[in-house]
Design an enzyme around this catalytic site. Structure first.
Site, PDB file in Angstrom:
ATOM      1  N   HIS A 104       0.851  -1.190   0.000  1.00 18.69           N
ATOM      2  CA  HIS A 104       0.000   0.000   0.000  1.00 18.69           C
ATOM      3  C   HIS A 104       0.892   1.247   0.000  1.00 18.69           C
ATOM      4  O   HIS A 104       1.358   1.690   1.057  1.00 18.69           O
ATOM      5  CB  HIS A 104      -0.896   0.020   1.242  1.00 18.69           C
ATOM      6  N   HIS A 114      -0.838  -6.675  -5.433  1.00 13.38           N
ATOM      7  CA  HIS A 114      -0.961  -7.941  -4.708  1.00 13.38           C
ATOM      8  C   HIS A 114      -0.312  -9.038  -5.528  1.00 13.38           C
ATOM      9  O   HIS A 114      -0.454  -9.083  -6.751  1.00 13.38           O
ATOM     10  CB  HIS A 114      -2.440  -8.266  -4.486  1.00 13.38           C
ATOM     11  N   VAL A 117       1.743 -16.651  -4.705  1.00 22.07           N
ATOM     12  CA  VAL A 117       2.062 -17.931  -5.348  1.00 22.07           C
ATOM     13  C   VAL A 117       2.058 -18.987  -4.240  1.00 22.07           C
ATOM     14  O   VAL A 117       2.680 -18.800  -3.197  1.00 22.07           O
ATOM     15  CB  VAL A 117       3.411 -17.925  -6.097  1.00 22.07           C
ATOM     16  N   HIS A 155       0.165  -5.644 -17.346  1.00 25.09           N
ATOM     17  CA  HIS A 155      -0.438  -6.766 -18.064  1.00 25.09           C
ATOM     18  C   HIS A 155       0.520  -7.365 -19.090  1.00 25.09           C
ATOM     19  O   HIS A 155       0.563  -8.587 -19.281  1.00 25.09           O
ATOM     20  CB  HIS A 155      -1.734  -6.322 -18.745  1.00 25.09           C
ATOM     21  N   HIS A 185     -21.214  -7.633  -4.482  1.00 24.30           N
ATOM     22  CA  HIS A 185     -22.203  -6.815  -3.795  1.00 24.30           C
ATOM     23  C   HIS A 185     -22.143  -5.356  -4.228  1.00 24.30           C
ATOM     24  O   HIS A 185     -23.083  -4.598  -3.982  1.00 24.30           O
ATOM     25  CB  HIS A 185     -22.020  -6.924  -2.273  1.00 24.30           C
ATOM     26  N   GLY A 268      -6.519 -21.936  11.024  1.00 28.55           N
ATOM     27  CA  GLY A 268      -5.876 -21.597  12.285  1.00 28.55           C
ATOM     28  C   GLY A 268      -4.566 -20.868  12.102  1.00 28.55           C
ATOM     29  O   GLY A 268      -3.686 -20.940  12.962  1.00 28.55           O
TER      30      GLY A 268
END
Length: 309
Positions: A104, A114, A117, A155, A185, A268
């Site tokens: 960021h 982001h 792998v 890209h 959403h 976990g």
């Protein structure tokens, strides 16, 4: 699983994957430290279900917050997020490892990025049956202001990394990325995409591993030149405010949809490491719309999937 243990022809070599991933994390952290001018904090951790190394930078010269993480964990039963598309694997023991990063930047003209792998293997219940394994990952770009040159470079580098493994992979993985990093959403994309793949094993272990390495190795070339180009762009309170608003979309995706985040929490994993991908500052507003004709409004034109490469 130790490297080479019980190997058949083209059987998975978890030791080789771990060695590559650990080295990838070291290389990326070293180059990012040179780019930022500040060191990452290295935080090694160990738990009964595995361990890893979390490398974090906060309040750096370029990156307001960033994490480059390696983890290697195992468990008695695959979490629901990993077996959702493979019901026959539910309940199997597993071993999973990966490198993931989110950066960021402080300057709103430098996009968030982001990379992930990862490798997962689920041993068979019978020693005579083959293990089920696959690779996954990809990289995607989340700009706050629209610079076509940057997106084309990102890209293009992704496409070049995949070309040796078949011309069909880049368009396939690009579409997968566009569909995956979509806030259902909201009815909008998180960013301008890149490439994404999962459950990848069809070419066999060696070829699948080579393709995954090509993706990981392409990251710095895809992203660092963009940072160098935009890091000194002037900005003010308006740009920072819009950056915080768009970061809110990033948070929504990570907490609602992201398979890596869900897998980490369900298995976990170490919460502090899993959630270090979150931006340091984010903002939500009620029913806000950018003014037509502004740079902020033009970003939304960028968020419509197109053929960038």
């Amino acid at each position: 699983m130790s490297a080479g243990a019980g190997r058949r022809d083209d059987a998975p070599d978890a030791g080789a994957v771990r060695e590559y991933l650990s080295g990838l994390q070291r290389r990326i952290v070293s180059d990012l430290e040179s780019l930022d001018g500040h060191p990452f904090r290295a935080d090694a951790w160990q738990r009964p279900e595995g361990g890893g190394l979390t490398c974090v930078i906060e309040e750096g010269g370029v990156f307001e917050r960033g994490g480059v993480l390696f983890s290697h964990v195992h468990g008695a039963a695959l979490p629901a997020s990993a077996s959702a598309h493979r019901a026959e694997l539910a309940g199997r023991p597993f071993e999973a490892m990966g490198v993931s990063l989110v950066l960021h930047p402080r300057n709103p003209h430098v996009p968030t990025v982001h990379l992930n792998v990862r490798f997962l293997v689920a041993p068979a219940a019978s020693g005579d049956a083959p293990a089920v394994w696959w690779f996954g990952g990809g990289m995607d770009l989340t700009p706050f202001y629209p610079f076509e040159k940057d997106v084309v470079r990102f890209h293009g580098t992704c496409r070049q990394a995949l070309e040796p493994f078949g011309a069909q992979l880049y368009p396939r993985f690009k579409q997968w990325c566009d569909e995956y990093f979509h806030l259902k959403h909201r009815g909008e994309a998180r960013g301008v995409g890149g490439i994404f793949f999962d459950d990848f094993n069809a070419p066999g272990f060696e070829r699948s591993f080579a393709m995954t390495r090509a993706v990981g190795d392409a990251f710095l070339d895809a992203y660092v030149p963009i940072v160098q180009r935009r890091r000194d762009e002037p900005y003010g309170e308006r740009e920072r405010d819009f950056q915080a608003y768009r970061r809110g979309r990033y948070v929504e995706f990570n907490l609602v949809y992201d398979r890596g985040t869900l897998f980490g929490l369900q298995s976990g994993g170490r919460t502090e490491s899993i959630l270090c991908s979150m931006p340091p500052l984010a903002r939500w507003r009620y029913d806000w719309r950018p003014e037509p004709g502004t740079p902020e409004a033009r970003l939304y034109e960028f968020l419509v999937p197109r053929d960038w490469a």
